[in-house]
Design a protein around this motif. Structure first.
Motif, PDB file in Angstrom:
ATOM      1  N   HIS A 171      35.507  -0.152   9.855  1.00 54.21           N
ATOM      2  CA  HIS A 171      35.750   1.293  10.490  1.00 54.21           C
ATOM      3  C   HIS A 171      34.625   1.953   9.694  1.00 54.21           C
ATOM      4  O   HIS A 171      34.674   1.968   8.567  1.00 54.21           O
ATOM      5  CB  HIS A 171      37.149   1.631  10.131  1.00 54.21           C
ATOM      6  N   THR A 172      33.941   2.848  10.505  1.00 53.56           N
ATOM      7  CA  THR A 172      32.995   3.716   9.958  1.00 53.56           C
ATOM      8  C   THR A 172      33.064   5.118  10.272  1.00 53.56           C
ATOM      9  O   THR A 172      33.620   5.579  11.067  1.00 53.56           O
ATOM     10  CB  THR A 172      31.409   3.597  10.447  1.00 53.56           C
ATOM     11  N   SER A 179      32.092   8.352  11.924  1.00 55.29           N
ATOM     12  CA  SER A 179      31.565   8.764  13.448  1.00 55.29           C
ATOM     13  C   SER A 179      30.105   8.902  13.341  1.00 55.29           C
ATOM     14  O   SER A 179      29.741   9.841  12.433  1.00 55.29           O
ATOM     15  CB  SER A 179      32.385   9.729  14.312  1.00 55.29           C
ATOM     16  N   TYR A 227      27.856   6.764  12.301  1.00 57.71           N
ATOM     17  CA  TYR A 227      27.132   6.167  11.054  1.00 57.71           C
ATOM     18  C   TYR A 227      26.996   4.757  11.531  1.00 57.71           C
ATOM     19  O   TYR A 227      26.646   3.835  10.605  1.00 57.71           O
ATOM     20  CB  TYR A 227      27.783   6.191   9.791  1.00 57.71           C
ATOM     21  N   GLU A 228      27.561   4.221  12.511  1.00 66.04           N
ATOM     22  CA  GLU A 228      27.421   2.705  12.921  1.00 66.04           C
ATOM     23  C   GLU A 228      26.058   2.338  12.725  1.00 66.04           C
ATOM     24  O   GLU A 228      26.252   0.800  11.957  1.00 66.04           O
ATOM     25  CB  GLU A 228      28.134   2.478  14.543  1.00 66.04           C
ATOM     26  N   ASN A 229      25.340   2.613  13.306  1.00 67.32           N
ATOM     27  CA  ASN A 229      23.882   1.940  13.151  1.00 67.32           C
ATOM     28  C   ASN A 229      23.377   2.034  11.662  1.00 67.32           C
ATOM     29  O   ASN A 229      22.625   1.028  11.246  1.00 67.32           O
ATOM     30  CB  ASN A 229      22.774   2.500  14.015  1.00 67.32           C
ATOM     31  N   LYS A 232      25.370  -0.821  10.038  1.00 72.55           N
ATOM     32  CA  LYS A 232      24.690  -2.081  10.218  1.00 72.55           C
ATOM     33  C   LYS A 232      23.435  -2.448   9.704  1.00 72.55           C
ATOM     34  O   LYS A 232      23.123  -3.557   8.942  1.00 72.55           O
ATOM     35  CB  LYS A 232      24.268  -2.167  11.947  1.00 72.55           C
ATOM     36  N   VAL A 273      26.780  -3.661  16.500  1.00 71.40           N
ATOM     37  CA  VAL A 273      27.267  -2.466  17.202  1.00 71.40           C
ATOM     38  C   VAL A 273      27.126  -2.421  18.740  1.00 71.40           C
ATOM     39  O   VAL A 273      26.238  -2.319  19.187  1.00 71.40           O
ATOM     40  CB  VAL A 273      26.459  -1.246  16.679  1.00 71.40           C
ATOM     41  N   LYS A 276      27.602   3.479  22.628  1.00 66.67           N
ATOM     42  CA  LYS A 276      28.453   2.498  21.863  1.00 66.67           C
ATOM     43  C   LYS A 276      29.719   2.332  22.540  1.00 66.67           C
ATOM     44  O   LYS A 276      30.651   3.234  23.123  1.00 66.67           O
ATOM     45  CB  LYS A 276      28.676   3.184  20.627  1.00 66.67           C
ATOM     46  N   GLY A 334      32.717   4.492  15.963  1.00 64.09           N
ATOM     47  CA  GLY A 334      33.364   4.186  14.770  1.00 64.09           C
ATOM     48  C   GLY A 334      33.557   3.094  14.189  1.00 64.09           C
ATOM     49  O   GLY A 334      34.374   3.007  12.987  1.00 64.09           O
ATOM     50  N   TYR A 335      33.103   2.056  14.817  1.00 69.90           N
ATOM     51  CA  TYR A 335      33.295   0.522  14.432  1.00 69.90           C
ATOM     52  C   TYR A 335      32.123  -0.211  14.530  1.00 69.90           C
ATOM     53  O   TYR A 335      31.319  -0.103  15.168  1.00 69.90           O
ATOM     54  CB  TYR A 335      34.535  -0.120  15.157  1.00 69.90           C
ATOM     55  N   VAL A 336      32.027  -1.226  13.687  1.00 70.18           N
ATOM     56  CA  VAL A 336      31.119  -2.347  13.440  1.00 70.18           C
ATOM     57  C   VAL A 336      31.765  -3.548  13.463  1.00 70.18           C
ATOM     58  O   VAL A 336      32.680  -3.846  12.723  1.00 70.18           O
ATOM     59  CB  VAL A 336      30.146  -1.954  12.024  1.00 70.18           C
TER      60      VAL A 336
END
Length: 195
Positions: free
Chosen positions: A34-35, A37, A39-41, A44, A65, A84, A88-90
């Motif tokens: 969980h990240t 919102s 910040y996913e990329n 990664k 992602v 996406k 909020g998830y990776v």
């Protein structure tokens, strides 16, 4: 690190790059982190840099992602944009051990793993199929130095000598000619045929 990560499947002992003994799950599985919102990329990218810097390519195999192309209409014009699938998830394909857990958990922007009490729980095969992740392994009898032909995909029709094999990602690396230059590309096991 004082906390030991509990994993539901069998564990084995391996050495990390510092020569420390770490417990590792017997096979790589997909986990969800969980990240924050948006910040996913960045998460990664940061995890991939850490993998490269610490030479953990054999422990953390892939960071993803998931995105989906959708058509938006603005001011009468249609435009294809990537959205996406899970803000909020990776998704991370890795061998769960103390080192990999620590690296992912302490990456800036990561708030924790998905699971009860932040205990990492791997995705099931059914969940992975629903996400479009291929769960069946392809076995192929090739070695570095063998010549292969690409039979499907973007590089179909190209032939090349295998430079490296990544069993975890199920890919081989060959060189193809792009604009007069030899360029290394990764091709999936399912897309090649030994010559």
């Amino acid at each position: 690190m004082s906390e030991m990560v509990e994993v539901e499947n069998e564990t084995t002992t391996a050495e990390n790059t510092a020569g420390e003994k770490v417990k590792s799950s017997s096979e790589a599985k997909w986990y969800v982190a969980h990240t924050y919102s948006g910040y996913e990329n960045k998460v990664k990218s940061d995890i991939e840099k850490t993998i490269e810097n610490r030479k953990l390519q054999d422990q953390i195999l892939e960071v993803a992602v998931p995105v989906q192309d959708v058509i938006e209409t603005k001011n009468g014009s249609k435009k294809t944009v990537s959205r996406k699938l899970f803000p909020g998830y990776v998704l991370i394909n890795m061998y769960m051990n103390d080192v990999t857990w620590y690296i992912v958990r302490n990456t800036r922007g990561v708030t924790g793993f998905v699971g009860p009490e932040s205990k990492p729980v791997p995705l099931t095969e059914a969940e992975m199929r629903n996400l479009g992740i291929n769960v069946s392994e392809v076995k192929i009898d090739v070695a570095v130095g063998d010549t292969i032909k690409v039979v499907t995909g973007a590089w179909e029709g190209n032939t090349g000598e295998i430079k490296s094999i990544n069993e975890g990602k199920q890919t081989v690396t060959i060189e193809v000619d792009i604009f007069g230059r030899a360029t290394s590309v990764e091709i999936g096991f399912a897309d090649i045929q030994k010559m």
